[in-house]
Write a protein that holds these residues in place. Structure first.
Motif, mmCIF file in Angstrom:
data_model
loop_
_atom_site.group_PDB
_atom_site.id
_atom_site.type_symbol
_atom_site.label_atom_id
_atom_site.label_comp_id
_atom_site.label_asym_id
_atom_site.label_seq_id
_atom_site.Cartn_x
_atom_site.Cartn_y
_atom_site.Cartn_z
ATOM 1 N N GLU A 77 0.816 -1.210 0.000
ATOM 2 C CA GLU A 77 0.000 0.000 0.000
ATOM 3 C C GLU A 77 0.852 1.263 0.000
ATOM 4 N N LEU A 78 2.007 1.166 0.655
ATOM 5 C CA LEU A 78 2.758 2.390 0.910
ATOM 6 C C LEU A 78 4.229 2.068 1.166
ATOM 7 N N PHE A 79 5.121 2.880 0.583
ATOM 8 C CA PHE A 79 6.551 2.825 0.868
ATOM 9 C C PHE A 79 7.009 4.179 1.404
ATOM 10 N N TYR A 80 8.001 4.144 2.286
ATOM 11 C CA TYR A 80 8.604 5.375 2.790
ATOM 12 C C TYR A 80 9.977 5.013 3.342
ATOM 13 N N VAL A 81 10.868 5.981 3.387
ATOM 14 C CA VAL A 81 12.238 5.747 3.848
ATOM 15 C C VAL A 81 12.577 6.748 4.937
ATOM 16 N N THR A 82 13.226 6.275 5.988
ATOM 17 C CA THR A 82 13.677 7.157 7.070
ATOM 18 C C THR A 82 15.199 7.115 7.167
ATOM 19 N N ASP A 83 15.755 8.175 7.755
ATOM 20 C CA ASP A 83 17.188 8.125 8.068
ATOM 21 C C ASP A 83 17.362 7.373 9.385
ATOM 22 N N MET A 84 18.580 7.344 9.887
ATOM 23 C CA MET A 84 18.850 6.560 11.090
ATOM 24 C C MET A 84 18.385 7.249 12.374
ATOM 25 N N LYS A 85 17.809 8.449 12.233
ATOM 26 C CA LYS A 85 17.195 9.114 13.380
ATOM 27 C C LYS A 85 15.679 8.943 13.383
ATOM 28 N N GLY A 86 15.163 8.289 12.349
ATOM 29 C CA GLY A 86 13.726 8.072 12.258
ATOM 30 C C GLY A 86 12.985 9.123 11.466
ATOM 31 N N GLN A 87 13.704 10.102 10.895
ATOM 32 C CA GLN A 87 13.064 11.150 10.107
ATOM 33 C C GLN A 87 12.820 10.649 8.679
ATOM 34 N N GLN A 88 11.589 10.815 8.201
ATOM 35 C CA GLN A 88 11.272 10.357 6.858
ATOM 36 C C GLN A 88 11.961 11.249 5.830
ATOM 37 N N ILE A 89 12.699 10.613 4.911
ATOM 38 C CA ILE A 89 13.484 11.365 3.930
ATOM 39 C C ILE A 89 12.946 11.186 2.518
ATOM 40 N N SER A 90 11.782 10.597 2.407
ATOM 41 C CA SER A 90 11.110 10.471 1.106
ATOM 42 C C SER A 90 9.643 10.844 1.286
ATOM 43 N N ASP A 91 8.994 11.194 0.201
ATOM 44 C CA ASP A 91 7.540 11.307 0.245
ATOM 45 C C ASP A 91 6.952 9.911 0.381
ATOM 46 N N ASN A 92 5.699 9.840 0.829
ATOM 47 C CA ASN A 92 4.995 8.567 0.794
ATOM 48 C C ASN A 92 4.775 8.165 -0.665
ATOM 49 N N MET A 93 5.200 6.952 -0.991
ATOM 50 C CA MET A 93 4.907 6.401 -2.307
ATOM 51 C C MET A 93 3.780 5.397 -2.112
ATOM 52 N N ALA A 94 2.579 5.762 -2.545
ATOM 53 C CA ALA A 94 1.389 4.988 -2.198
ATOM 54 C C ALA A 94 0.659 4.487 -3.432
ATOM 55 N N SER A 95 -0.110 3.433 -3.217
ATOM 56 C CA SER A 95 -0.977 2.930 -4.268
ATOM 57 C C SER A 95 -2.112 3.923 -4.482
ATOM 58 N N ASP A 96 -2.760 3.831 -5.615
ATOM 59 C CA ASP A 96 -3.841 4.756 -5.939
ATOM 60 C C ASP A 96 -4.947 4.695 -4.892
ATOM 61 N N GLY A 97 -5.413 5.866 -4.480
ATOM 62 C CA GLY A 97 -6.522 5.922 -3.541
ATOM 63 C C GLY A 97 -6.106 5.913 -2.085
ATOM 64 N N PHE A 98 -4.798 5.755 -1.818
ATOM 65 C CA PHE A 98 -4.334 5.703 -0.432
ATOM 66 C C PHE A 98 -4.170 7.126 0.108
ATOM 67 N N THR A 99 -4.662 7.343 1.341
ATOM 68 C CA THR A 99 -4.501 8.639 2.004
ATOM 69 C C THR A 99 -4.009 8.394 3.422
ATOM 70 N N ALA A 100 -2.867 8.979 3.765
ATOM 71 C CA ALA A 100 -2.322 8.792 5.108
ATOM 72 C C ALA A 100 -3.175 9.539 6.129
ATOM 73 N N GLY A 101 -3.396 8.904 7.277
ATOM 74 C CA GLY A 101 -4.231 9.500 8.309
ATOM 75 C C GLY A 101 -3.660 10.791 8.869
ATOM 76 N N TYR A 102 -2.330 10.946 8.826
ATOM 77 C CA TYR A 102 -1.714 12.146 9.375
ATOM 78 C C TYR A 102 -1.596 13.255 8.341
ATOM 79 N N GLY A 103 -2.027 13.011 7.119
ATOM 80 C CA GLY A 103 -2.041 14.043 6.081
ATOM 81 C C GLY A 103 -0.655 14.340 5.537
ATOM 82 N N GLY A 104 -0.619 15.122 4.459
ATOM 83 C CA GLY A 104 0.651 15.516 3.865
ATOM 84 C C GLY A 104 1.328 14.386 3.107
ATOM 85 N N THR A 105 2.567 14.659 2.707
ATOM 86 C CA THR A 105 3.333 13.688 1.925
ATOM 87 C C THR A 105 4.098 12.715 2.799
ATOM 88 N N GLY A 106 4.179 13.013 4.090
ATOM 89 C CA GLY A 106 4.956 12.177 4.995
ATOM 90 C C GLY A 106 6.394 12.612 5.141
#
Length: 211
Positions: A77-106
């Motif tokens: 449904e969704l891919f994302y990448v974090t650095d070693m501190k836990g900070q997401q360093i990519s946008d959410n790469m999602a399947s069509d129709g997917f919406t993250a509950g926290y909003g934004g690109t991630g």
């Protein structure tokens, strides 16, 4: 006892033994399915971390690579990448129709408090979470977290993959059915008609356990 009856009894006994073996093999196939959905998602996620476009960690290459992976595997449904501190360093790469509950690109989201991040960043191993209900889709899913290593083998980032349980089981069902059919055909070839005397097992959908 007449010879014909003796031969018939021996044939019945042998058929009974063969049917018992068949039942054992079918039960073994059912038991091993329990982890097929997790194995399938785990393997695909680890394979993705080895792609140069992914471990290079350049967003211009990283995000299109994740999007291509979504097209290859419909259970993600969704891919994302974090650095070693836990900070997401990519946008959410999602399947069509997917919406993250926290909003934004991630991008920039802090995942450092999540168990999957702590475990994977701590021991450098791929981790599969228990099944949970997605706040975004309402469906059941689980997360696979896999370390991204540089060319020297050092863990430099974490790949998170949210997996639709329904879609993953659908894919594993196809694999399981093929294996089941092969076992059945092998015994049908040896004992024509034997499968008509056995109830077909229900396809297993036991709760999956992380490992």
């Amino acid at each position: 006892m007449p010879q014909a009856m003796t031969e018939k009894a021996a044939e019945v006994s042998q058929n009974g033994a063969n049917l018992h073996t068949l039942a054992d093999e079918l039960l073994t196939s059912i038991g091993t399915f329990r982890f097929d959905a997790h194995r399938m998602a785990r393997s695909a996620t680890k394979e993705l971390t080895r792609e140069p476009a992914v471990f290079g960690l350049t967003r211009l290459q990283l995000e299109p690579a994740l999007k291509r992976a979504l097209n290859r595997h419909d259970f993600f449904e969704l891919f994302y990448v974090t650095d070693m501190k836990g900070q997401q360093i990519s946008d959410n790469m999602a399947s069509d129709g997917f919406t993250a509950g926290y909003g934004g690109t991630g991008f920039g989201h802090d995942w450092s408090d999540r168990d999957w991040f702590r475990r994977t960043s701590g021991d450098g191993e791929t981790w599969v979470t228990p099944v949970y209900r997605s706040a975004a889709t309402g469906g059941f899913c689980f997360t696979v977290a896999s370390p991204i290593r540089d060319r020297n083998g050092k863990v430099v980032a974490i790949l998170g993959a949210d997996v639709s349980l329904e879609n993953c089981i659908r894919g594993a069902r196809r694999i399981w059915k093929k294996s089941y059919a092969k076992v059945c055909q092998a015994f049908e070839d040896r004992i024509p008609g034997c499968l008509h005397h056995l109830p077909l097992p229900q396809f297993p959908v036991h709760p999956l356990t992380p490992y």
